[in-house]
Motif scaffolding. Structure first.
Motif, PDB file in Angstrom:
ATOM      1  N   THR A 209       0.691  -1.346   0.038  1.00 29.04           N
ATOM      2  CA  THR A 209      -0.185   0.045  -0.076  1.00 29.04           C
ATOM      3  C   THR A 209       0.912   1.315  -0.041  1.00 29.04           C
ATOM      4  N   ALA A 210       1.867   1.346   0.857  1.00 29.24           N
ATOM      5  CA  ALA A 210       2.877   2.459   0.864  1.00 29.24           C
ATOM      6  C   ALA A 210       3.474   2.616  -0.269  1.00 29.24           C
ATOM      7  N   LEU A 211       3.845   1.478  -1.244  1.00 24.83           N
ATOM      8  CA  LEU A 211       4.635   1.546  -2.350  1.00 24.83           C
ATOM      9  C   LEU A 211       3.705   2.103  -3.682  1.00 24.83           C
ATOM     10  N   LYS A 212       2.262   1.844  -3.320  1.00 22.71           N
ATOM     11  CA  LYS A 212       1.470   2.358  -4.385  1.00 22.71           C
ATOM     12  C   LYS A 212       1.437   3.693  -4.408  1.00 22.71           C
ATOM     13  N   SER A 213       1.258   4.370  -2.914  1.00 19.79           N
ATOM     14  CA  SER A 213       1.140   5.808  -2.557  1.00 19.79           C
ATOM     15  C   SER A 213       2.391   6.519  -3.132  1.00 19.79           C
ATOM     16  N   ILE A 214       3.661   5.927  -3.106  1.00 19.76           N
ATOM     17  CA  ILE A 214       4.858   6.383  -3.627  1.00 19.76           C
ATOM     18  C   ILE A 214       4.807   6.469  -5.149  1.00 19.76           C
ATOM     19  N   GLU A 215       4.199   5.396  -5.772  1.00 26.68           N
ATOM     20  CA  GLU A 215       4.046   5.521  -7.239  1.00 26.68           C
ATOM     21  C   GLU A 215       3.350   6.646  -7.664  1.00 26.68           C
ATOM     22  N   ILE A 216       2.165   6.994  -7.047  1.00 23.18           N
ATOM     23  CA  ILE A 216       1.315   7.920  -7.606  1.00 23.18           C
ATOM     24  C   ILE A 216       1.963   9.318  -6.730  1.00 23.18           C
ATOM     25  N   GLY A 217       2.539   9.390  -5.830  1.00 28.87           N
ATOM     26  CA  GLY A 217       3.015  10.552  -5.318  1.00 28.87           C
ATOM     27  C   GLY A 217       4.308  10.831  -6.180  1.00 28.87           C
ATOM     28  N   LYS A 218       5.095  10.204  -6.675  1.00 32.22           N
ATOM     29  CA  LYS A 218       6.222  10.399  -7.758  1.00 32.22           C
ATOM     30  C   LYS A 218       5.703  10.895  -9.148  1.00 32.22           C
ATOM     31  N   LYS A 219       4.646  10.456  -9.391  1.00 32.33           N
ATOM     32  CA  LYS A 219       3.954  10.726 -10.771  1.00 32.33           C
ATOM     33  C   LYS A 219       3.477  12.186 -10.760  1.00 32.33           C
ATOM     34  N   ASN A 220       2.812  12.631  -9.744  1.00 33.55           N
ATOM     35  CA  ASN A 220       2.316  13.844  -9.634  1.00 33.55           C
ATOM     36  C   ASN A 220       3.068  14.721  -8.598  1.00 33.55           C
ATOM     37  N   THR A 221       4.124  14.478  -8.318  1.00 39.35           N
ATOM     38  CA  THR A 221       5.262  15.574  -7.521  1.00 39.35           C
ATOM     39  C   THR A 221       4.351  15.750  -6.337  1.00 39.35           C
ATOM     40  N   PHE A 222       4.070  14.847  -5.479  1.00 36.99           N
ATOM     41  CA  PHE A 222       3.302  15.065  -4.338  1.00 36.99           C
ATOM     42  C   PHE A 222       4.576  14.638  -3.228  1.00 36.99           C
ATOM     43  N   ARG A 223       5.297  15.742  -3.070  1.00 37.08           N
ATOM     44  CA  ARG A 223       6.628  15.468  -2.561  1.00 37.08           C
ATOM     45  C   ARG A 223       6.272  15.105  -0.899  1.00 37.08           C
ATOM     46  N   ASP A 224       5.280  15.947  -0.255  1.00 36.20           N
ATOM     47  CA  ASP A 224       5.038  15.690   1.049  1.00 36.20           C
ATOM     48  C   ASP A 224       4.607  14.279   1.431  1.00 36.20           C
ATOM     49  N   LYS A 225       3.526  13.811   0.366  1.00 30.14           N
ATOM     50  CA  LYS A 225       2.865  12.615   0.786  1.00 30.14           C
ATOM     51  C   LYS A 225       3.894  11.500   0.429  1.00 30.14           C
ATOM     52  N   THR A 226       4.945  11.647  -0.635  1.00 25.62           N
ATOM     53  CA  THR A 226       5.667  10.608  -0.864  1.00 25.62           C
ATOM     54  C   THR A 226       6.817  10.655   0.281  1.00 25.62           C
ATOM     55  N   LYS A 227       7.189  11.597   0.965  1.00 25.78           N
ATOM     56  CA  LYS A 227       8.015  11.478   1.930  1.00 25.78           C
ATOM     57  C   LYS A 227       7.365  10.720   3.199  1.00 25.78           C
ATOM     58  N   GLU A 228       5.950  11.095   3.250  1.00 26.69           N
ATOM     59  CA  GLU A 228       5.365  10.332   4.384  1.00 26.69           C
ATOM     60  C   GLU A 228       5.291   8.923   4.046  1.00 26.69           C
ATOM     61  N   ALA A 229       5.115   8.372   3.008  1.00 29.24           N
ATOM     62  CA  ALA A 229       5.161   7.113   2.648  1.00 29.24           C
ATOM     63  C   ALA A 229       6.444   6.465   2.684  1.00 29.24           C
ATOM     64  N   TYR A 230       7.702   6.918   2.655  1.00 29.52           N
ATOM     65  CA  TYR A 230       8.972   6.423   2.841  1.00 29.52           C
ATOM     66  C   TYR A 230       9.096   6.373   4.225  1.00 29.52           C
ATOM     67  N   GLY A 231       8.709   7.366   5.203  1.00 26.14           N
ATOM     68  CA  GLY A 231       8.660   7.079   6.381  1.00 26.14           C
ATOM     69  C   GLY A 231       7.904   6.100   6.915  1.00 26.14           C
ATOM     70  N   ILE A 232       6.826   5.837   6.597  1.00 28.32           N
ATOM     71  CA  ILE A 232       6.050   4.479   6.984  1.00 28.32           C
ATOM     72  C   ILE A 232       6.867   3.356   6.778  1.00 28.32           C
ATOM     73  N   LEU A 233       7.375   3.383   5.243  1.00 26.75           N
ATOM     74  CA  LEU A 233       8.186   2.030   5.052  1.00 26.75           C
ATOM     75  C   LEU A 233       9.256   1.870   5.920  1.00 26.75           C
ATOM     76  N   TYR A 234       9.888   2.866   6.323  1.00 27.79           N
ATOM     77  CA  TYR A 234      11.155   2.783   7.240  1.00 27.79           C
ATOM     78  C   TYR A 234      10.650   2.179   8.632  1.00 27.79           C
TER      79      TYR A 234
END
Length: 272
Positions: A209-234
């Motif tokens: 689920t987090a990786l799917k969020s990162i995929e959408i975030g990177k595609k749309n330059t949603f850096r804050d939500k991408t950062k958040e998803a990486y934090g969750i994966l960590y």
């Protein structure tokens, strides 16, 4: 979908409108620039453009834009965890919204509720978000408001550790038709679900689920939500004691954190 081009056009619009002393054009350009910078995570710049817009909207007597500006300031401060400042702007927005029976009332109530939830006042948060849901049902609005109401109710239930209810409302949000949910809202939903699955130790689901969020975030330059998803994966890999992957995702989280912080400050200084 082209953030750089959007910023360039917004800045050119602001320059031309300022030269022409055209208040409506200045107002619209400020609105564009504040939204794009907010999506990029450049919060101080977004606040700057929004504050600059307030006197313009007052000169124009544009109550609806004042409501939108106060709501945006509340949202940004809430995201920065400046909750007292956030509630101050939200309440200004709510007073104006009630005065003109604004179509934005459900959104304002929703944001107030979310801010209360982040402060740990879950009962107050739930009260305002449910009031927003009732208003949205009575006076449906175009756009993504219902999706965010479901997301924010889910978040409250997550904080309360009522995981089944959290999953139920995140699912309601993701199950809406495409014209009722945005790509940004989907990253909110997916990050929320990833946290629920992490707490339930359903790690495979949480990671996917987090990786799917990162995929959408990177595609749309949603850096804050991408950062958040990486934090969750960590956090997931740390819980699993897979420290190699935990370190990798922590590095990604910090890269986004540093990128957002640096660009925000550089742009802010440049504007000054």
């Amino acid at each position: 979908i082209d953030t750089k081009q959007s910023l360039n056009l917004g800045e050119e619009a602001l320059k031309q409108a300022t030269e022409l002393q055209y208040d409506r054009g200045i107002q619209r350009a400020h609105s564009i620039l504040r939204r794009v910078h907010r999506r990029l995570g450049n919060f101080s710049v977004s606040i700057e453009y929004t504050l600059k817009n307030l006197p313009v909207s007052e000169r124009l007597g544009d109550t609806l834009d004042l409501i939108d500006s106060y709501t945006s300031l509340g949202n940004i401060h809430s995201g920065l965890q400046n909750f007292e400042e956030a509630q101050k702007y939200f309440l200004k927005s709510l007073v104006l919204g009630k005065k003109v029976d604004s179509p934005q009332l459900s959104n304002i109530l929703n944001y107030i509720g979310r801010s209360y939830g982040k402060m740990g006042n879950y009962d107050s948060g739930q009260y305002y978000i449910q009031a927003a849901l009732l208003r949205e049902i009575e006076v449906p609005q175009p756009g993504y408001g219902l999706s965010y109401i479901y997301n924010n109710l889910a978040e409250i239930y997550y904080y309360k550790k009522e995981y089944d209810k959290a999953i139920e409302f995140y699912s309601l949000s993701s199950g809406l038709t495409e014209n009722k949910r945005s790509a940004y809202g989907m990253t909110f939903t997916l990050n929320g679900l990833a946290l629920v699955y992490k707490d339930l130790t359903q790690y495979d689901k949480a990671i996917a689920t987090a990786l799917k969020s990162i995929e959408i975030g990177k595609k749309n330059t949603f850096r804050d939500k991408t950062k958040e998803a990486y934090g969750i994966l960590y956090e997931i890999y740390e819980q699993k004691k897979d420290f190699k992957n935990a370190l990798n995702y922590y590095k990604q989280f910090n890269l986004y954190q540093d990128s957002i912080f640096s660009e925000d400050r550089i742009q802010y200084i440049d504007n000054l």
